[in-house]
Enzyme design. Sequence first.
Site, PDB file in Angstrom:
ATOM      1  N   ILE A   2      19.081  15.313   9.268  1.00  0.00           N
ATOM      2  CA  ILE A   2      20.004  16.064   8.415  1.00  0.00           C
ATOM      3  C   ILE A   2      19.863  17.573   8.607  1.00  0.00           C
ATOM      4  O   ILE A   2      20.834  18.321   8.471  1.00  0.00           O
ATOM      5  CB  ILE A   2      19.801  15.674   6.931  1.00  0.00           C
ATOM      6  CG1 ILE A   2      20.960  16.211   6.081  1.00  0.00           C
ATOM      7  CG2 ILE A   2      18.453  16.155   6.430  1.00  0.00           C
ATOM      8  CD1 ILE A   2      20.975  15.659   4.675  1.00  0.00           C
ATOM      9  N   LYS A   3      18.662  18.033   8.954  1.00  0.00           N
ATOM     10  CA  LYS A   3      18.474  19.477   9.150  1.00  0.00           C
ATOM     11  C   LYS A   3      19.219  19.981  10.376  1.00  0.00           C
ATOM     12  O   LYS A   3      19.545  21.159  10.468  1.00  0.00           O
ATOM     13  CB  LYS A   3      16.991  19.821   9.240  1.00  0.00           C
ATOM     14  CG  LYS A   3      16.266  19.158  10.390  1.00  0.00           C
ATOM     15  CD  LYS A   3      14.778  19.446  10.320  1.00  0.00           C
ATOM     16  CE  LYS A   3      14.029  18.737  11.450  1.00  0.00           C
ATOM     17  NZ  LYS A   3      12.571  18.964  11.347  1.00  0.00           N
ATOM     18  N   GLY A   4      19.478  19.107  11.354  1.00  0.00           N
ATOM     19  CA  GLY A   4      20.373  19.419  12.445  1.00  0.00           C
ATOM     20  C   GLY A   4      19.884  20.431  13.447  1.00  0.00           C
ATOM     21  O   GLY A   4      18.697  20.583  13.699  1.00  0.00           O
TER      22      GLY A   4
END
Length: 263
Positions: A142-144
């Site tokens: 999710i932090k990408g």
Amino acid sequence: MITAPDLDLDLPTLPRTATTVRPYGDTTDDGMVQVSFTLPFPHGPLADGAALQLARKMGIDRPLLVHSKPIGRDFSFFVVYGPVVHEVDLDEIEVVEREYPLLTAKEANSAVSERLGRKLVVLGACIGTDAHTVGIDAILNIKGFAGEKGLEYYKELKVLNLGAQVSVPELVRRARVEGADAVLVSQVVTQRDAHLTNVKELAAELRAEFAEHERPLLVVGGPRFDPGTAAELGADRVFGRGTTPSDVASYLVHALTGAELTG
């Protein structure tokens, strides 16, 4: 950040009609390049001569040996500078163009919801002996990466990140168990072309396990992959250096939903 105007460099502008290019060093079309390499030979005058001969065979005219040093007892490292005799014909270059628009997370979620009516299942892993998870994590977590959130952020995507050193049989088994729509593989280890061998093995096993109409997409990424080699490797898509989560998400939506997307 320093931009080109800030540097105030008087760089030449090539005519837009040019179809061939050569490297630029000090002046336009001078062909200057710098290359580095290692030879399995003890450091000394003979090794220096071998390096210069190799440079000439590479097409470097009048090579200058600007750096030479030993690496242990039996190896030597070199940096060579000089003009190459070669030029590149731009008309002969084939590149993989993106044939789909980049979507926002909201647009991707809407397309999956409307076209599939269920979550799109994505399975990711590093296969073989590869323990470098930075690439697959950048796309999935999710932090990408590069200011974009990874695929775990997309509410209509079910993402399973299996991590490092996953065997090909295990990945194929999990793809069957999870009902994967797509298998994402990141490969950084490239010694002896391990990344190519691993992907070809995975592609063959996926085709052996699944009927063609139910086979999950095989999407491959890594800094040493050529995007133009997907067919050769048996993959559906190959992403190279600089790929972002939205690049991958947009491709998956394009390929798996059949939506006529606009962007």
